[in-house]
Motif scaffolding. Structure first.
Motif, PDB file in Angstrom:
ATOM      1  N   LEU A  73       0.832  -1.191   0.000  1.00  0.00           N
ATOM      2  CA  LEU A  73       0.000   0.000   0.000  1.00  0.00           C
ATOM      3  C   LEU A  73       0.871   1.248   0.000  1.00  0.00           C
ATOM      4  N   ALA A  74       1.918   1.222   0.826  1.00  0.00           N
ATOM      5  CA  ALA A  74       2.826   2.357   0.935  1.00  0.00           C
ATOM      6  C   ALA A  74       3.509   2.621  -0.403  1.00  0.00           C
ATOM      7  N   LEU A  75       3.973   1.549  -1.055  1.00  0.00           N
ATOM      8  CA  LEU A  75       4.644   1.706  -2.352  1.00  0.00           C
ATOM      9  C   LEU A  75       3.698   2.304  -3.387  1.00  0.00           C
ATOM     10  N   LEU A  76       2.451   1.815  -3.391  1.00  0.00           N
ATOM     11  CA  LEU A  76       1.470   2.289  -4.362  1.00  0.00           C
ATOM     12  C   LEU A  76       1.147   3.773  -4.141  1.00  0.00           C
ATOM     13  N   ASN A  77       0.780   4.122  -2.892  1.00  0.00           N
ATOM     14  CA  ASN A  77       0.464   5.518  -2.589  1.00  0.00           C
ATOM     15  C   ASN A  77       1.659   6.431  -2.850  1.00  0.00           C
ATOM     16  N   ALA A  78       2.831   5.978  -2.411  1.00  0.00           N
ATOM     17  CA  ALA A  78       4.037   6.799  -2.575  1.00  0.00           C
ATOM     18  C   ALA A  78       4.313   7.044  -4.054  1.00  0.00           C
ATOM     19  N   SER A  79       4.119   6.024  -4.894  1.00  0.00           N
ATOM     20  CA  SER A  79       4.364   6.187  -6.329  1.00  0.00           C
ATOM     21  C   SER A  79       3.393   7.197  -6.936  1.00  0.00           C
ATOM     22  N   ILE A  80       2.114   7.033  -6.611  1.00  0.00           N
ATOM     23  CA  ILE A  80       1.104   7.941  -7.173  1.00  0.00           C
ATOM     24  C   ILE A  80       1.399   9.378  -6.764  1.00  0.00           C
ATOM     25  N   LEU A  81       1.604   9.609  -5.474  1.00  0.00           N
ATOM     26  CA  LEU A  81       1.751  10.979  -4.986  1.00  0.00           C
ATOM     27  C   LEU A  81       3.049  11.611  -5.450  1.00  0.00           C
ATOM     28  N   SER A  82       4.137  10.829  -5.488  1.00  0.00           N
ATOM     29  CA  SER A  82       5.406  11.434  -5.906  1.00  0.00           C
ATOM     30  C   SER A  82       5.394  11.738  -7.404  1.00  0.00           C
ATOM     31  N   THR A  83       4.711  10.902  -8.186  1.00  0.00           N
ATOM     32  CA  THR A  83       4.588  11.193  -9.620  1.00  0.00           C
ATOM     33  C   THR A  83       3.820  12.503  -9.833  1.00  0.00           C
ATOM     34  N   LEU A  84       2.730  12.652  -9.071  1.00  0.00           N
ATOM     35  CA  LEU A  84       1.913  13.859  -9.233  1.00  0.00           C
ATOM     36  C   LEU A  84       2.678  15.125  -8.857  1.00  0.00           C
ATOM     37  N   ILE A  85       3.388  15.088  -7.725  1.00  0.00           N
ATOM     38  CA  ILE A  85       4.090  16.309  -7.299  1.00  0.00           C
ATOM     39  C   ILE A  85       5.255  16.591  -8.250  1.00  0.00           C
ATOM     40  N   PHE A  86       5.872  15.503  -8.753  1.00  0.00           N
ATOM     41  CA  PHE A  86       6.948  15.680  -9.730  1.00  0.00           C
ATOM     42  C   PHE A  86       6.403  16.374 -10.982  1.00  0.00           C
ATOM     43  N   ALA A  87       5.256  15.879 -11.489  1.00  0.00           N
ATOM     44  CA  ALA A  87       4.652  16.457 -12.692  1.00  0.00           C
ATOM     45  C   ALA A  87       4.284  17.920 -12.456  1.00  0.00           C
ATOM     46  N   TYR A  88       3.670  18.185 -11.305  1.00  0.00           N
ATOM     47  CA  TYR A  88       3.288  19.569 -10.983  1.00  0.00           C
ATOM     48  C   TYR A  88       4.501  20.485 -10.994  1.00  0.00           C
ATOM     49  N   SER A  89       5.538  20.040 -10.293  1.00  0.00           N
ATOM     50  CA  SER A  89       6.717  20.892 -10.139  1.00  0.00           C
ATOM     51  C   SER A  89       7.452  21.063 -11.468  1.00  0.00           C
ATOM     52  N   TYR A  90       7.462  20.003 -12.270  1.00  0.00           N
ATOM     53  CA  TYR A  90       8.122  20.064 -13.577  1.00  0.00           C
ATOM     54  C   TYR A  90       7.444  21.115 -14.452  1.00  0.00           C
ATOM     55  N   LEU A  91       6.120  21.193 -14.360  1.00  0.00           N
ATOM     56  CA  LEU A  91       5.367  22.135 -15.193  1.00  0.00           C
ATOM     57  C   LEU A  91       5.462  23.569 -14.687  1.00  0.00           C
ATOM     58  N   PHE A  92       5.492  23.748 -13.363  1.00  0.00           N
ATOM     59  CA  PHE A  92       5.354  25.105 -12.832  1.00  0.00           C
ATOM     60  C   PHE A  92       6.600  25.688 -12.174  1.00  0.00           C
ATOM     61  N   ASN A  93       7.601  24.857 -11.881  1.00  0.00           N
ATOM     62  CA  ASN A  93       8.842  25.397 -11.311  1.00  0.00           C
ATOM     63  C   ASN A  93       9.981  25.264 -12.328  1.00  0.00           C
ATOM     64  N   ASP A  94      10.820  26.297 -12.408  1.00  0.00           N
ATOM     65  CA  ASP A  94      11.942  26.220 -13.341  1.00  0.00           C
ATOM     66  C   ASP A  94      13.100  25.406 -12.781  1.00  0.00           C
ATOM     67  N   GLU A  95      13.140  25.282 -11.439  1.00  0.00           N
ATOM     68  CA  GLU A  95      14.287  24.692 -10.774  1.00  0.00           C
ATOM     69  C   GLU A  95      14.202  23.161 -10.794  1.00  0.00           C
TER      70      GLU A  95
END
Lengths: 454, 454
Positions: free
Chosen positions: A364-386
């Motif tokens: 469960l931890a692996l699944l949730n962690a994968s989903i949430l980290s992918t989402l925050i990565f995508a968000y940050s990739y789109l909106f942060n330059d760093e």
């Protein structure tokens, strides 16, 4: 009778009648009310007003109302009365379990005084017996009143004896069967009594499949047993199996409700049992401890940040996501621990071992962690330059969610093993530790990533 | 009989016997087990193993075990059986309320098929009637089986009729009294039956103070009424007062437990009812929604921080306390809302108006806010050199705790007024809003204070 609805108008009307000492109008107004309703009315009156009404009621009703009152109000009321009035007007008219509960709230000296005013020695003895048990055990929940018959009696003897015994009991659910030593053998259901001929012996018709508990069984286990087997009454035996009392379902409903409410309150960071109607001071005392722990946790988290001053100084944007990471650790830990605490509290038999539970939580931890980290990565990739920040957020979200899930599962299981109520861990402890750990993981990972990339 | 304890050895032993098809040894091993225990055993077996055991059991036990199974397992089992077996072997041997619950889990077409295989039209009719009620109402909880007598009968007629009716009912708690139109008039307690002479009429001895509910009353209200009045069974009437069924306490215990667990799970951010034993996928579906809301909240909080980039850039230390302030907002809001949600759920009559509740929470908020802001001020004064930060922390801690307390009280009260279950608000909504609001207050106040002092 319809369900009584208490209104402000009703109370205003009643207090006016009390002031005018208009006893007949009051009797009319309160006629046919259930003791539980009268108890609710009482909570809205002053002590003097309540006393006025009390001494108009017949003994049985007055005793029932006293049982239904909230503990604080009962205490105030009893403190204002002499011991002999308490004994004769209240205790003597209660079931033994209620009498013991009420007396248990008084101090030892007062208990003795009240008991000394009860004329019937066997009643006083029953209550004294019950007072000896811990209130969170089967002994503390049970009443002495029950109907028992001997296994070698015939049905006519049985019926005569039951008629006599039934006079002292509110409701009869089961008739218990004992041998000549008083050892519990089984039950005789009232249905069987209705259906059976008059020339049979008890031993020929009783049901020997009786579920019972010993006096020292924990109240929570009692409630789980009665719930699981759908029991209305549960006989209680002493250590050698002699029948000493019975627990009825209404007492257990209170245990179930209180246990569930307590776990919820603890999870919400409320450390004492409080009701909405309690005083501001009681609420503060119940809430402040966790707030202090939370504050200490926040201060520790600020130290963690202080240890990474260089990074934040150079890249202030790193700090913007500290609340997010800390909050996610807390949220995930809270969810995991709530599931474990509920499953432990329900007493559901479960052959999954602790290792298996941890393994499942790992998935469960692996699944949730994968989903949430992918989402925050995508968000940050789109909106942060760093890019370094984006990578840091992705990796640390994964680590925090993963760590918090396992920690939230492991800690309650560990506490349970150590015989500590795991509910104490859900709110304060896990959230705070996960907050700090989240900050630590995020900033440490950030330090490395920024060193490499920025 | 002692309380049965399920072990891994027991299951291993049983599965070996099943493989060897050793029916007599299995019967011996499972003899005297309660259906609730057999249901627990079933959960540990494969579908084929369970079926093998099922078809060895007598009809009554098999039906009881099916009732006790968890919904998922029951569904799997029923899906593998033809409709006529379900009807004749299971549904026909259940109480009407259990039969309706089990059938209600099947799709409409299958329900009709199963009902068509029940020979007794009145039984099928009773079940079809019950299926029409919403499962969260009194109608959905009640069973059709009950014992009723007419008010103008004599005791001998009464006893004859009761004997006949009692044959179909597991346990008799009350005998209901109706008039010639079937309107509920009162109850005849079994104790009264034991004690009364044989030449009286029912109308002379029955108790007219009967508490009843209409079929459309909410299940939560039913459980509150049975809890408040300590009832073992509650009669249910149609809209014109005709007796149509009765609800027994064991069904209500489940409602109480489930409601309390649901509120706790919602407060912990779990949006679907899950058990520890459910699959990883079910758990993820129940947990992810709140985690996403929490993440969105955290991202919003990072925007708030971005709006104060100047301040954080110049004074990075300001950022160190962002997690603390955000967490305190969440904690305080969680506590306040938990108290309100529990008090609303318990259905306790309470003449304090919503304004009075808010006023009390105002006092509590002021007290907590003063204590916590003084402490953080003192801490910061001693350990931080930056006076502007110390003042910012003091003022913003006060504002955040104050705001979060009132918000946590107001939102559930508002939702309740709008007929939305206030429990949905405790976890996700209040914590997230308070997190963001906390950041906003802290940084805005910091901006002003640093402008003036630093």
């Amino acid at each position: 009778m319809l369900n009584f609805e208490l209104t402000r108008e009703y109370i205003d009307n009643l207090t006016e009648l009390i002031e005018a000492k208009n006893e007949s109008a009051i009797s009319e107004l309160m006629e046919e009310l259930h003791p539980a309703d009268i108890a609710e009315i009482y909570e809205e009156l002053s002590l003097d007003e309540a006393k006025f009404i009390y001494f108009m009621m017949d003994d049985d009703t007055a005793a029932d109302v006293l049982t239904e009152l909230e503990e604080n109000d009962r205490k105030k009321f009893l403190d204002s009365l002499p011991s002999d009035v308490i004994a004769k007007r209240f205790i003597d008219n209660m079931d033994s379990d209620d009498a013991a509960d009420v007396l248990g709230e008084l101090d030892d000296e007062r208990q003795q005084e009240v008991l000394s005013h009860i004329d019937d020695v066997s009643t006083a003895g029953d209550i004294a017996d019950l007072l000896a048990y811990d209130e969170d055990t089967a002994g503390g929940l049970m009443a002495k009143e029950l109907i028992k018959v001997k296994e070698n009696w015939g049905v006519p003897t049985c019926l005569r004896s039951m008629r006599r015994q039934a006079e002292e009991i509110d409701e009869v659910y089961y008739v218990y069967v004992v041998d000549s030593d008083g050892i519990l053998k089984g039950t005789l259901s009232l249905k069987k009594m209705l259906l059976s001929a008059s020339d049979v012996l008890v031993k020929d018709i009783y049901n020997s499949d009786v579920i019972s508990v010993k006096v020292d069984v924990d109240a929570e286990d009692v409630s789980n047993i009665m719930d699981k087997y759908d029991l209305v009454a549960l006989p209680v035996t002493d250590s050698i199996g002699r029948l000493v009392g019975r627990i009825t379902i209404d007492d257990v409903v209170d245990v179930i409700r209180e246990e569930a409410e307590k776990d919820y309150q603890l999870a919400s960071g409320i450390v004492e049992d409080v009701e909405a109607s309690d005083s501001v001071w009681q609420h503060t005392r119940a809430r402040i401890p966790w707030l202090l722990i939370g504050m200490a946790g926040g201060i520790l988290a600020s130290w963690v940040a202080f240890g990474h001053l260089d990074l934040i100084d150079k890249f202030p944007i790193v700090s913007f996501f500290m609340p997010l990471i800390a909050a996610m650790g807390g949220n995930v830990g809270m969810q995991s621990s709530a599931i474990v605490v509920q499953s432990l509290a329900s007493g559901a038999v479960d052959l999954e071992t602790n290792w298996l539970k941890l393994l499942k939580e790992l998935g469960l931890a692996l699944l949730n962690a994968s989903i949430l980290s992918t989402l925050i990565f995508a968000y940050s990739y789109l909106f942060n330059d760093e890019m370094a920040l984006t990578i840091t957020l992705g990796i640390s979200m994964f680590s925090v969610v993963f760590f918090a899930s396992l920690f939230g599962t492991f800690v309650p299981l560990l506490l349970n093993k150590l015989k500590i109520d795991p509910a104490v861990a859900t709110g304060p402890f896990i959230t705070t530790v996960n907050d700090i750990m989240g900050m630590f993981l995020y900033l440490s990972i950030g330090n490395e990533v920024f060193k490499m990339l920025a």
